[in-house]
Scaffold this active site. Structure first.
Site, PDB file in Angstrom:
ATOM      1  N   GLY A  95       0.814  -1.201   0.000  1.00 39.76           N
ATOM      2  CA  GLY A  95       0.000   0.000   0.000  1.00 39.76           C
ATOM      3  C   GLY A  95       0.846   1.249   0.000  1.00 39.76           C
ATOM      4  O   GLY A  95       2.038   1.190   0.265  1.00 39.76           O
TER       5      GLY A  95
ATOM      6  N   PRO B  99       2.567   4.839   1.069  1.00 39.74           N
ATOM      7  CA  PRO B  99       3.205   5.200   2.335  1.00 39.74           C
ATOM      8  C   PRO B  99       2.222   5.864   3.284  1.00 39.74           C
ATOM      9  O   PRO B  99       1.375   6.636   2.858  1.00 39.74           O
ATOM     10  CB  PRO B  99       4.285   6.205   1.926  1.00 39.74           C
ATOM     11  CG  PRO B  99       4.421   6.109   0.463  1.00 39.74           C
ATOM     12  CD  PRO B  99       3.179   5.514  -0.082  1.00 39.74           C
ATOM     13  N   GLY B 100       2.342   5.535   4.547  1.00 42.70           N
ATOM     14  CA  GLY B 100       1.544   6.207   5.565  1.00 42.70           C
ATOM     15  C   GLY B 100       0.162   5.657   5.770  1.00 42.70           C
ATOM     16  O   GLY B 100      -0.620   6.198   6.532  1.00 42.70           O
ATOM     17  N   THR B 101      -0.151   4.531   5.114  1.00 45.94           N
ATOM     18  CA  THR B 101      -1.500   3.987   5.279  1.00 45.94           C
ATOM     19  C   THR B 101      -1.608   3.097   6.509  1.00 45.94           C
ATOM     20  O   THR B 101      -2.687   2.623   6.820  1.00 45.94           O
ATOM     21  CB  THR B 101      -1.910   3.170   4.044  1.00 45.94           C
ATOM     22  OG1 THR B 101      -0.807   2.368   3.643  1.00 45.94           O
ATOM     23  CG2 THR B 101      -2.312   4.069   2.911  1.00 45.94           C
ATOM     24  N   GLY B 102      -0.501   2.841   7.174  1.00 43.68           N
ATOM     25  CA  GLY B 102      -0.575   2.078   8.412  1.00 43.68           C
ATOM     26  C   GLY B 102      -0.073   0.653   8.303  1.00 43.68           C
ATOM     27  O   GLY B 102      -0.464  -0.194   9.094  1.00 43.68           O
TER      28      GLY B 102
ATOM     29  N   THR C 187       3.077  -0.532   8.800  1.00 41.09           N
ATOM     30  CA  THR C 187       3.919  -0.847   9.949  1.00 41.09           C
ATOM     31  C   THR C 187       3.065  -0.977  11.202  1.00 41.09           C
ATOM     32  O   THR C 187       3.237  -1.895  12.006  1.00 41.09           O
ATOM     33  CB  THR C 187       4.978   0.255  10.127  1.00 41.09           C
ATOM     34  OG1 THR C 187       5.626   0.469   8.886  1.00 41.09           O
ATOM     35  CG2 THR C 187       5.989  -0.138  11.158  1.00 41.09           C
TER      36      THR C 187
ATOM     37  N   HIS D 251     -17.312   8.734 -14.479  1.00 42.07           N
ATOM     38  CA  HIS D 251     -16.449   7.861 -15.274  1.00 42.07           C
ATOM     39  C   HIS D 251     -16.440   6.443 -14.703  1.00 42.07           C
ATOM     40  O   HIS D 251     -16.707   5.465 -15.406  1.00 42.07           O
ATOM     41  CB  HIS D 251     -15.032   8.464 -15.286  1.00 42.07           C
ATOM     42  CG  HIS D 251     -14.024   7.674 -16.040  1.00 42.07           C
ATOM     43  ND1 HIS D 251     -13.522   8.068 -17.260  1.00 42.07           N
ATOM     44  CD2 HIS D 251     -13.404   6.511 -15.752  1.00 42.07           C
ATOM     45  CE1 HIS D 251     -12.647   7.191 -17.685  1.00 42.07           C
ATOM     46  NE2 HIS D 251     -12.557   6.217 -16.776  1.00 42.07           N
ATOM     47  N   GLU D 252     -16.189   6.352 -13.413  1.00 43.74           N
ATOM     48  CA  GLU D 252     -16.129   5.020 -12.800  1.00 43.74           C
ATOM     49  C   GLU D 252     -17.495   4.357 -12.808  1.00 43.74           C
ATOM     50  O   GLU D 252     -17.603   3.143 -12.995  1.00 43.74           O
ATOM     51  CB  GLU D 252     -15.578   5.105 -11.378  1.00 43.74           C
ATOM     52  CG  GLU D 252     -14.120   5.571 -11.286  1.00 43.74           C
ATOM     53  CD  GLU D 252     -13.157   4.730 -12.113  1.00 43.74           C
ATOM     54  OE1 GLU D 252     -13.400   3.508 -12.257  1.00 43.74           O
ATOM     55  OE2 GLU D 252     -12.174   5.299 -12.624  1.00 43.74           O
TER      56      GLU D 252
ATOM     57  N   ASP E 186      -7.568   3.764 -20.355  1.00 42.33           N
ATOM     58  CA  ASP E 186      -8.635   2.883 -20.846  1.00 42.33           C
ATOM     59  C   ASP E 186      -8.538   2.706 -22.355  1.00 42.33           C
ATOM     60  O   ASP E 186      -8.633   1.601 -22.879  1.00 42.33           O
ATOM     61  CB  ASP E 186     -10.009   3.488 -20.531  1.00 42.33           C
ATOM     62  CG  ASP E 186     -10.259   3.592 -19.042  1.00 42.33           C
ATOM     63  OD1 ASP E 186      -9.622   2.834 -18.292  1.00 42.33           O
ATOM     64  OD2 ASP E 186     -11.096   4.424 -18.653  1.00 42.33           O
TER      65      ASP E 186
HETATM   66  P1  ADP Z   1       3.330   2.866   6.613  1.00 42.73           P
HETATM   67  O1  ADP Z   1       4.154   1.842   7.295  1.00 42.73           O
HETATM   68  O2  ADP Z   1       2.198   2.279   5.836  1.00 42.73           O
HETATM   69  O3  ADP Z   1       4.099   3.826   5.789  1.00 42.73           O
HETATM   70  P2  ADP Z   1       2.830   3.674   9.282  1.00 42.73           P
HETATM   71  O4  ADP Z   1       2.268   2.421   9.825  1.00 42.73           O
HETATM   72  O5  ADP Z   1       4.247   3.920   9.595  1.00 42.73           O
HETATM   73  O6  ADP Z   1       2.612   3.761   7.727  1.00 42.73           O
HETATM   74  O7  ADP Z   1       1.925   4.876   9.760  1.00 42.73           O
HETATM   75  C1  ADP Z   1       2.459   6.050  10.294  1.00 42.73           C
HETATM   76  C2  ADP Z   1       1.578   6.595  11.373  1.00 42.73           C
HETATM   77  O8  ADP Z   1       0.361   7.067  10.841  1.00 42.73           O
HETATM   78  C3  ADP Z   1       1.183   5.565  12.391  1.00 42.73           C
HETATM   79  O9  ADP Z   1       2.114   5.493  13.403  1.00 42.73           O
HETATM   80  C4  ADP Z   1      -0.164   6.060  12.887  1.00 42.73           C
HETATM   81  O10 ADP Z   1       0.010   7.026  13.893  1.00 42.73           O
HETATM   82  C5  ADP Z   1      -0.728   6.749  11.686  1.00 42.73           C
HETATM   83  N1  ADP Z   1      -1.641   5.864  10.953  1.00 42.73           N
HETATM   84  C6  ADP Z   1      -1.454   5.425   9.693  1.00 42.73           C
HETATM   85  N2  ADP Z   1      -2.476   4.641   9.299  1.00 42.73           N
HETATM   86  C7  ADP Z   1      -3.322   4.557  10.333  1.00 42.73           C
HETATM   87  C8  ADP Z   1      -4.558   3.882  10.535  1.00 42.73           C
HETATM   88  N3  ADP Z   1      -5.118   3.137   9.572  1.00 42.73           N
HETATM   89  N4  ADP Z   1      -5.166   4.021  11.737  1.00 42.73           N
HETATM   90  C9  ADP Z   1      -4.610   4.766  12.695  1.00 42.73           C
HETATM   91  N5  ADP Z   1      -3.446   5.421  12.566  1.00 42.73           N
HETATM   92  C10 ADP Z   1      -2.796   5.341  11.405  1.00 42.73           C
HETATM   93 ZN    ZN Z   2     -11.499   4.495 -16.735  1.00 46.43          ZN
HETATM   94 MG    MG Z   3       6.195   1.742   7.333  1.00 43.80          MG
END
Ligand code: ADP
Ligand code: ZN
Ligand code: MG
Length: 627
Positions: free
Chosen positions: A223, A225-228, A230, A445-446, A522
């Site tokens: 996914g 970056p930053g989606t959680g 880790t 579109h979708e 498309d």
């Molecule tokens: P990734 O590893 O996907 O890049 P992280 O897990 O390091 O992202 O997420 C960074 C921070 O963002 C987490 O420590 C948390 O505080 C916040 N965070 C990201 N996604 C979520 C989520 N789905 N629910 C709650 N907090 C989240």
């Molecule tokens: Zn399309």
């Molecule tokens: Mg990470």
């Protein structure tokens, strides 16, 4: 502790020595002022040199050094007394007011004793105390070398010391209590549900083994970056109460050859000793990039490490309860060998959260923040399409800081607005943020893709429609779930696929009487299908069962590298006409479908704008309800 027994005896000896001398095992300590250390060693050397020069002055201030010839003269005049004769020197007292001590270097003079006797001068011999001086002569340099070595080791950093090759540095120790649970993760429910199973594997492996099942070895979280990702991995460990070995892909890749591979071995042997547990390799792409054909014919360090990782993954028994988790935001560059069954065979998509998900994430992160009465998290979630969990956590933090700077008691709606503006401005530089009008276009579109997919006979049913910007695809996507694996496609299936691909563009046409650039991909895929139907599959009546072009790929050439065309210019013109005809027919057909279902199209697009993602089931209900 069992892993200690297996350690190389030499390494453990070095360890003991190092801990005896009190350095080397403090990974964090080395961050203290390096400049200071740099100076202290030079102070030391300077002091040594100065000391050796000053020593005679300090310890025998009144001793006078005289020439031997002068000494002989004094002897003949009887002016010296109390001589101490050493192999190399003669010391004594010089008569005459005032008396003073003298020393002279002894030369080979066999008649000296006779002369002393004649002059009646008292003398005695003395042993040179060789023990102390010889001891000093080798202890001192050794000491200096030791200090220099110690200095160099510190400078290199403890993990990189030549002696600590096989020791994995940093974070290799298991975290026994990650203190993160699924309650801390929100908005990525699908991924969470899939991982709940992993928790069960770790907690009650017997339950799954009883029926002869094999516990999966590896899970890959994919996914943006930053989606959680880790966070989710840590939550799995926290829920299962299992030790959590976490290491980042780049930490394996070190400057010394062979260190990465040794580190992998070390990691797996430690994990085996602590099973059930989780090994988490973050940022796997740093390590797991596809092994290319190396032009120079050599292996580089990263490849060796990757090979070792593959070997270890095959070698351990998942039924003992070691589960490998890994995270990446670039799955496409991973070596296919990593994704093979028996390795990271489960892939879990951690996508950007939709509006409900964002609201839930905001809720979690605002627990410790005093919110003002006018703060509406739902509204904030509505303003932040495409934001990931990390962005949302950042917004809450920014808002709290802003409120604090203005000496407020609570964090108000205005603080959030400003925080969003700041974060959006930061994001806008990196990737675009959609306007309301763009969002509407994407929604139609979708919806067009989805409705056509549900209307034609041979298309796969729609699983999910989404317009979360910067999700898996650039702007939005319609996910179709294949009902079965396909190896052969019939002509009508290909024609239906073509229709689904055109659905997005035609919906824009029908609704807005205006078209956008959003359909580029498309159209490309549609043309590819049409071209293949004509030139490769022999599905055009006009051109018959002839294969045009040479789709045979050169064995060791990159994808898409094919050799020139093998047909005439007239045929080329015919091929182009046929392709155009096929696409045009599909266009007319899709236009008809969407015009007939115009109400559903409007409803679905409106629903999408609100919720950002719609399940296929909802669409089927809408279609069934429509006249
Ligand atoms: P990734 O590893 O996907 O890049 P992280 O897990 O390091 O992202 O997420 C960074 C921070 O963002 C987490 O420590 C948390 O505080 C916040 N965070 C990201 N996604 C979520 C989520 N789905 N629910 C709650 N907090 C989240
Ligand atoms: Zn399309
Ligand atoms: Mg990470």
């Amino acid at each position: 502790m069992a892993s200690n027994d297996k350690k190389d005896p030499f390494i453990s000896l070095v360890d003991k020595l190092r801990s005896f001398f009190g350095f080397g095992n403090h990974p964090k300590k080395q961050t203290g002022l390096p400049g200071k250390k740099h100076f202290s060693i030079w102070y030391f050397i300077f002091a040594m040199i100065a000391f050796s020069y000053l020593q005679p002055l300090l310890f025998s201030p009144k001793t006078e050094a005289i020439l031997y010839s002068q000494f002989k003269q004094y002897v003949s005049q009887g002016l010296v007394s109390d001589l101490i004769i050493r192999p190399e020197s003669i010391k004594g007292t010089l008569a005459g007011p005032p008396k003073r001590a003298f020393t002279t270097v002894r030369v080979n003079d066999p008649d000296l004793v006779k002369e002393l006797d004649e002059s009646k001068i008292s003398y005695s011999g003395r042993y040179e105390n060789r023990f102390l001086s010889s001891l000093l002569s080798w202890v001192l340099p050794l000491g200096i070398f030791f200090l220099i070595w110690r200095f160099a080791m510190k400078k290199m950093g403890t993990g990189m010391g030549v002696m600590s090759f096989s020791k994995s540095k940093a974070k290799i120790f298991a975290e026994t209590d990650t203190k993160v649970s699924f309650a801390d993760v929100a908005g990525i429910d699908e991924a969470r549900e899939e991982l709940e199973e992993v928790v069960e594997f770790l907690q009650t492996p017997e339950k799954f083994q009883k029926l002869g099942g094999r516990i999966p070895k590896g899970v890959l979280l994919v996914g943006p970056p930053g989606t959680g990702k880790t966070l989710l991995a840590r939550a799995v460990a926290g829920e299962a109460k299992a030790p959590f070995f976490s290491i980042s892909g780049s930490e394996f890749v070190e400057m010394f050859v062979g260190v990465g591979a040794a580190r992998v071995r070390d990691l797996f042997s430690q994990a085996a000793a602590q099973a059930p547990c989780i090994i988490f390799i973050d940022e796997l792409d740093a390590l797991g990039k596809a092994r290319g054909m190396n032009v120079m014919g050599g292996h580089d360090e990263r490849e060796q490490t990757l090979n070792q990782l593959l070997v270890e993954m095959d070698g351990f028994d998942a039924n003992k309860g070691v589960i490998i988790m890994a995270a990446t935001n670039r799955p496409e560059i991973l070596d296919p060998a990593l994704l093979r069954p028996g390795r990271l065979d489960r892939q879990v998509l951690v996508d950007r959260p939709d509006i409900n998900g964002r609201e839930a994430i905001l809720k979690i992160h605002s627990i410790n923040v005093t919110l003002g009465p006018d703060v509406d998290l739902r509204r904030i979630a509505g303003r932040t399409p495409g934001f990931v969990g990390a962005d949302l956590a950042n917004i809450i933090n920014e808002a709290a800081l802003l409120a604090a700077r203005n000496d407020k008691e609570t964090v108000d709606s205005a603080d959030f607005d400003e925080a969003i503006d700041r974060v959006v401005a930061g994001l806008q530089k990196k990737n675009r943020v959609m306007t309301a009008q763009e969002k509407e276009i994407v929604a139609f579109h979708e919806s067009g893709h989805a409705i056509v997919a549900e209307s034609v006979e041979h298309a796969d049913p729609v699983h999910k429609i989404s317009i979360i910007p910067r999700g898996i695809a650039a702007l939005g996507y319609t996910q179709q779930q294949p009902t079965e694996d396909r190896y052969l496609l019939t002509r009508s299936e290909l024609i239906d696929r073509l229709a689904v691909l055109l659905g997005g563009r035609v919906a824009e046409e029908v609704v807005f009487n205006e078209i956008s650039t959003g359909a580029q991909n498309d159209l490309q895929r549609a043309s590819d299908i049409a071209r293949a139907m004509v030139t490769e599959y022999g599905m055009s009546d006009l051109l018959g069962l002839v294969s045009y072009g040479s789709p045979r790929k050169a064995l060791f050439m990159p994808e898409g590298f094919s050799t020139g065309k093998n047909y005439s210019e007239t045929k080329a013109a015919q091929i182009d006409d046929e392709i155009t005809r096929i696409v045009d027919e599909a266009h007319q057909r899709v236009r008809k479908i969407l015009s007939e279902r115009r109400t559903v199209l409007d409803d679905l697009a409106r629903l999408l704008s609100q919720k950002e993602s719609v399940q296929g089931e909802e669409l089927r209900q809408m279609l069934a309800a429509a006249p």
